[in-house]
Design an enzyme around this catalytic site. Structure first.
Site, PDB file in Angstrom:
ATOM      1  N   PRO A   1      -0.444   4.792  -0.237  1.00 17.03           N
ATOM      2  CA  PRO A   1      -0.698   4.088  -1.494  1.00 17.03           C
ATOM      3  C   PRO A   1       0.618   3.618  -2.084  1.00 17.03           C
ATOM      4  CG  PRO A   1      -0.887   6.481  -1.793  1.00 17.03           C
ATOM      5  CD  PRO A   1      -0.653   6.242  -0.330  1.00 17.03           C
ATOM      6  N   MET A   2       0.667   2.362  -2.518  1.00 15.27           N
ATOM      7  CA  MET A   2       1.887   1.850  -3.158  1.00 15.27           C
ATOM      8  C   MET A   2       1.494   0.975  -4.334  1.00 15.27           C
ATOM      9  SD  MET A   2       4.490   1.039  -0.007  1.00 15.27           S
ATOM     10  CE  MET A   2       3.244   0.355   1.068  1.00 15.27           C
TER      11      MET A   2
ATOM     12  N   GLN B   1      -7.127   6.865  -4.978  1.00 16.13           N
ATOM     13  CA  GLN B   1      -6.177   7.879  -5.460  1.00 16.13           C
ATOM     14  C   GLN B   1      -6.119   7.864  -6.982  1.00 16.13           C
ATOM     15  OE1 GLN B   1      -1.791   7.607  -5.462  1.00 16.13           O
ATOM     16  NE2 GLN B   1      -1.823   9.352  -4.073  1.00 16.13           N
TER      17      GLN B   1
ATOM     18  N   CYS C   1       4.073  11.216  -7.793  1.00 17.31           N
ATOM     19  CA  CYS C   1       4.747  10.112  -8.475  1.00 17.31           C
ATOM     20  C   CYS C   1       5.909  10.629  -9.334  1.00 17.31           C
ATOM     21  CB  CYS C   1       3.788   9.308  -9.332  1.00 17.31           C
ATOM     22  SG  CYS C   1       4.635   7.850  -9.967  1.00 17.31           S
TER      23      CYS C   1
ATOM     24  N   LYS D   1      -1.927  14.356  -2.159  1.00 14.84           N
ATOM     25  CA  LYS D   1      -0.669  13.831  -1.618  1.00 14.84           C
ATOM     26  C   LYS D   1       0.453  14.356  -2.496  1.00 14.84           C
ATOM     27  CE  LYS D   1       1.677   9.474  -0.456  1.00 14.84           C
ATOM     28  NZ  LYS D   1       2.625   9.295  -1.563  1.00 14.84           N
TER      29      LYS D   1
ATOM     30  N   ASN E   1       4.517  12.000   6.146  1.00 13.46           N
ATOM     31  CA  ASN E   1       4.933  10.749   5.491  1.00 13.46           C
ATOM     32  C   ASN E   1       6.424  10.827   5.160  1.00 13.46           C
ATOM     33  OD1 ASN E   1       4.763   9.642   2.115  1.00 13.46           O
ATOM     34  ND2 ASN E   1       4.712   8.257   3.854  1.00 13.46           N
ATOM     35  N   GLY E   2       7.074   9.675   5.230  1.00 15.06           N
ATOM     36  CA  GLY E   2       8.468   9.613   4.801  1.00 15.06           C
ATOM     37  C   GLY E   2       9.398   9.088   5.862  1.00 15.06           C
ATOM     38  N   ASP E   3       9.923   7.872   5.607  1.00 13.20           N
ATOM     39  CA  ASP E   3      10.966   7.284   6.449  1.00 13.20           C
ATOM     40  C   ASP E   3      10.501   6.901   7.850  1.00 13.20           C
ATOM     41  OD1 ASP E   3      12.511   7.773   4.252  1.00 13.20           O
ATOM     42  OD2 ASP E   3      13.729   9.355   5.164  1.00 13.20           O
TER      43      ASP E   3
ATOM     44  N   ARG F   1       6.795   2.087   2.936  1.00  9.37           N
ATOM     45  CA  ARG F   1       7.669   0.926   2.769  1.00  9.37           C
ATOM     46  C   ARG F   1       7.806   0.057   4.004  1.00  9.37           C
ATOM     47  NH1 ARG F   1      12.436   4.387   0.746  1.00  9.37           N
ATOM     48  NH2 ARG F   1      11.354   5.748   2.230  1.00  9.37           N
TER      49      ARG F   1
HETATM   50  C1  LIG Z   1       6.642   0.542  -4.571  1.00  4.30           C
HETATM   51  C2  LIG Z   1       6.053   1.897  -4.263  1.00  4.30           C
HETATM   52  C3  LIG Z   1       4.913   2.316  -4.914  1.00  4.30           C
HETATM   53  C4  LIG Z   1       4.359   3.585  -4.634  1.00  4.30           C
HETATM   54  N1  LIG Z   1       3.198   3.958  -5.257  1.00  4.30           N
HETATM   55  C5  LIG Z   1       2.602   5.138  -4.916  1.00  4.30           C
HETATM   56  C6  LIG Z   1       1.319   5.496  -5.434  1.00  4.30           C
HETATM   57  O1  LIG Z   1       0.685   4.756  -6.200  1.00  4.30           O
HETATM   58  N2  LIG Z   1       0.803   6.705  -5.064  1.00  4.30           N
HETATM   59  C7  LIG Z   1       1.464   7.559  -4.217  1.00  4.30           C
HETATM   60  O2  LIG Z   1       0.945   8.626  -3.894  1.00  4.30           O
HETATM   61  N3  LIG Z   1       2.660   7.229  -3.705  1.00  4.30           N
HETATM   62  C8  LIG Z   1       3.223   6.046  -4.014  1.00  4.30           C
HETATM   63  N4  LIG Z   1       4.405   5.689  -3.425  1.00  4.30           N
HETATM   64  C9  LIG Z   1       5.005   6.579  -2.408  1.00  4.30           C
HETATM   65  C10 LIG Z   1       4.530   6.195  -1.004  1.00  4.30           C
HETATM   66  O3  LIG Z   1       3.129   6.369  -0.875  1.00  4.30           O
HETATM   67  C11 LIG Z   1       5.237   7.059   0.076  1.00  4.30           C
HETATM   68  O4  LIG Z   1       4.940   8.408  -0.147  1.00  4.30           O
HETATM   69  C12 LIG Z   1       6.758   6.891   0.057  1.00  4.30           C
HETATM   70  O5  LIG Z   1       7.120   5.528  -0.065  1.00  4.30           O
HETATM   71  C13 LIG Z   1       7.397   7.492   1.323  1.00  4.30           C
HETATM   72  O6  LIG Z   1       6.898   6.872   2.480  1.00  4.30           O
HETATM   73  P1  LIG Z   1       7.743   5.718   3.271  1.00  4.30           P
HETATM   74  O7  LIG Z   1       9.082   6.307   3.588  1.00  4.30           O
HETATM   75  O8  LIG Z   1       6.903   5.417   4.485  1.00  4.30           O
HETATM   76  O9  LIG Z   1       7.854   4.567   2.341  1.00  4.30           O
HETATM   77  C14 LIG Z   1       4.981   4.444  -3.696  1.00  4.30           C
HETATM   78  C15 LIG Z   1       6.137   4.016  -3.056  1.00  4.30           C
HETATM   79  C16 LIG Z   1       6.685   2.760  -3.310  1.00  4.30           C
HETATM   80  C17 LIG Z   1       7.920   2.329  -2.575  1.00  4.30           C
END
Ligand SMILES: Cc1cc2nc3c(=O)[nH]c(=O)nc-3n(C[C@H](O)[C@H](O)[C@H](O)COP(=O)(O)O)c2cc1C
Length: 326
Positions: free
Chosen positions: A21-22, A76, A106, A144, A205-207, A230
Site C-alpha cells: 500500500p502506498m 488497509q 505509518c 502490516k 517487505n523492504g528494499d 517503491r
Molecule cells: C509514498 C509512500 C506511501 C506509503 N503509504 C503507505 C500506506 O498507506 N500504508 C502502509 O502500510 N505503508 C505505506 N508505505 C510503506 C510501504 O508500503 C512499504 O512498507 C515501504 O515503502 C517499504 O517497502 P519498499 O522498500 O518496497 O518500498 C508507503 C511508502 C511510500 C514510499
C-alpha cells in the site's frame, strides 16, 4: 517457483507477490495497471482513516473504491480507537473486500498520534484493537508493521506473537523503525526472526528493488510472500520479472517502446477515468518512471509544465513519437 502461492484462509494469492500500500500512489487505476502487467497476486488500497470512514468523508470513500478485476483485494485501515476501528472493519467487510489489514507502520506525525507506528509503543491498546477487529469481521484479518519505534524498542516479534494469539492471519513486516523513516537499510534479519516465531504467514517487505533481491530476501528469511513498494512505480514490470526469474533464472528488460506503451496506457487510464488529482499523479509518476529513458530529463521538463492531464498525455505521445522515430 519461489513465492508460488500464499493462502490466507479462503483467499488464494497467486503468485505470492504483493503490491505494497502506498498513499497517493496505489489508487484503483494504478492497482489495475499493475495487475494487468501480470505477476502481482494481491493488491491493497492505500491506508484509510477509520475516523474519516465513520464521518463518511469523501476522500475515504474514494480510497475504498475498487473494481472486480482487482480481486483479491485488501483494504488497509488505520486509527487508534478500538471501537471505531472495529466499526470501520465492518464497513470494509460490507463493501466486499477480501481481506482487512491494519496499518501499524505509518511514520507520519499526523498519523502516529492516531495509530500507525505509534501503536507499536502501546501493546495493551494494540491487543484490544486486534481483538475488537477480529470479533467484528469474518473476512481474513492481517496486519502490516514496522519493526518498532526505535532501535531500542524493536517489538516485531512480540507484536507478531500478540497478533497471532488474537486471530490475525498474516503479518507483513517492513523492518525499519519509526525513527528511521526510509533511511538506512531494511533489516531483513528481523523478518527472519518473526518468521521463526509465529506460524501465521509472514510477508517480507523492504528494499526489494529487483528479482535478484526478492530471491535473496527469501533465502535470508524464509518469508511466505514478498511485498514490493517503491520499486513498483519505477519498474512496474518487477512482478512479472520476478516470476520469469524464479522460473528460468533470467528476465526480460523492457525496451524503449515498452516504456512508451506503459506510460501511455497508465496516463490514458487516468485521463479516461477522470481521476481526481490525475495531473499531480502523472507528474510524480513521470519523474520516477522516466529515469533510464533516453532524454528522460527533457520529457520530465515537458511534463512538469503541462496544464491539464490531457496535455500531459499529449506531451508524452509527442515525445515518444519523436524519439522512437529517430
Ligand atoms: C509514498 C509512500 C506511501 C506509503 N503509504 C503507505 C500506506 O498507506 N500504508 C502502509 O502500510 N505503508 C505505506 N508505505 C510503506 C510501504 O508500503 C512499504 O512498507 C515501504 O515503502 C517499504 O517497502 P519498499 O522498500 O518496497 O518500498 C508507503 C511508502 C511510500 C514510499
Amino acid at each position: 517457483m519461489l513465492f508460488e502461492e500464499l493462502r490466507i484462509r479462503n483467499v488464494s494469492i497467486r503468485p505470492a507477490q504483493i503490491l505494497a500500500p502506498m498513499a497517493g500512489i496505489t489508487d484503483t487505476v494504478f492497482r489495475r495497471f499493475i495487475k494487468r502487467l501480470g505477476g502481482c497476486g494481491l493488491i491493497m488500497t492505500e491506508f484509510v482513516s477509520s475516523e474519516g470512514m465513520l464521518r463518511q468523508n469523501l476522500k475515504s470513500q474514494r480510497f475504498l473504491y475498487y473494481k472486480e478485476e482487482e480481486r483479491p483485494i485488501t483494504a488497509q485501515i488505520f486509527g487508534a480507537d478500538p471501537a471505531h476501528l472495529a466499526e470501520a472493519a465492518r464497513i470494509i467487510e460490507g463493501l466486499g473486500f477480501d481481506i482487512i489489514d491494519l496499518n501499524l507502520g505509518c511514520p507520519a506525525k499526523k498519523v502516529v498520534r492516531c495509530g500507525g507506528s505509534g501503536l507499536l509503543r502501546e501493546l495493551p491498546l494494540l491487543e484490544e484493537i486486534f481483538r475488537k477487529i477480529r470479533a467484528a469481521v469474518s473476512i481474513p484479518f492481517t496486519v502490516k508493521i514496522r519493526s518498532g519505534w526505535s532501535d531500542e524498542e524493536i517489538v516485531a516479534v512480540p507484536v507478531a506473537r500478540l497478533a497471532e494469539n488474537c486471530g490475525v492471519e498474516a503479518i507483513a513486516v517492513h523492518p525499519r523503525t519509526r525513527l528511521q523513516g526510509y533511511s538506512g537499510a531494511a533489516r531483513w534479519d528481523i523478518i527472519q526472526e518473526v518468521k521463526s516465531s509465529v506460524r501465521i504467514p509472514v510477508i517480507g517487505n523492504g528494499d526489494v528493488m529487483s528479482p535478484e533481491a526478492a530471491a535473496a530476501l527469501f533465502s535470508r528469511t524464509g518469508c511466505d510472500a514478498v511485498m514490493i513498494g517503491r520499486a513498483a512505480p519505477t519498474n512496474p514490470w518487477i512482478f512479472r520479472q520476478m516470476m520469469e526469474f524464479f522460473r528460468s533464472g533470467s528476465y526480460i528488460e523492457p525496451a524503449e517502446t515498452d516504456r512508451y506503451e506503459l506510460i501511455h496506457s497508465y496516463y490514458a487510464m487516468l485521463v479516461e477515468e477522470d481521476m481526481p488529482g490525475a495531473i499531480g499523479k502523472m507528474k510524480q509518476f513521470a519523474s520516477w518512471f522516466t529515469h533510464g529513458v533516453r532524454n528522460g530529463a527533457e520529457l520530465r521538463r515537458s511534463v512538469q509544465s503541462a496544464q491539464t492531464a490531457r496535455d500531459v498525455l499529449d506531451r508524452v505521445d509527442e515525445f515518444f513519437s519523436a524519439s522512437l522515430s529517430k
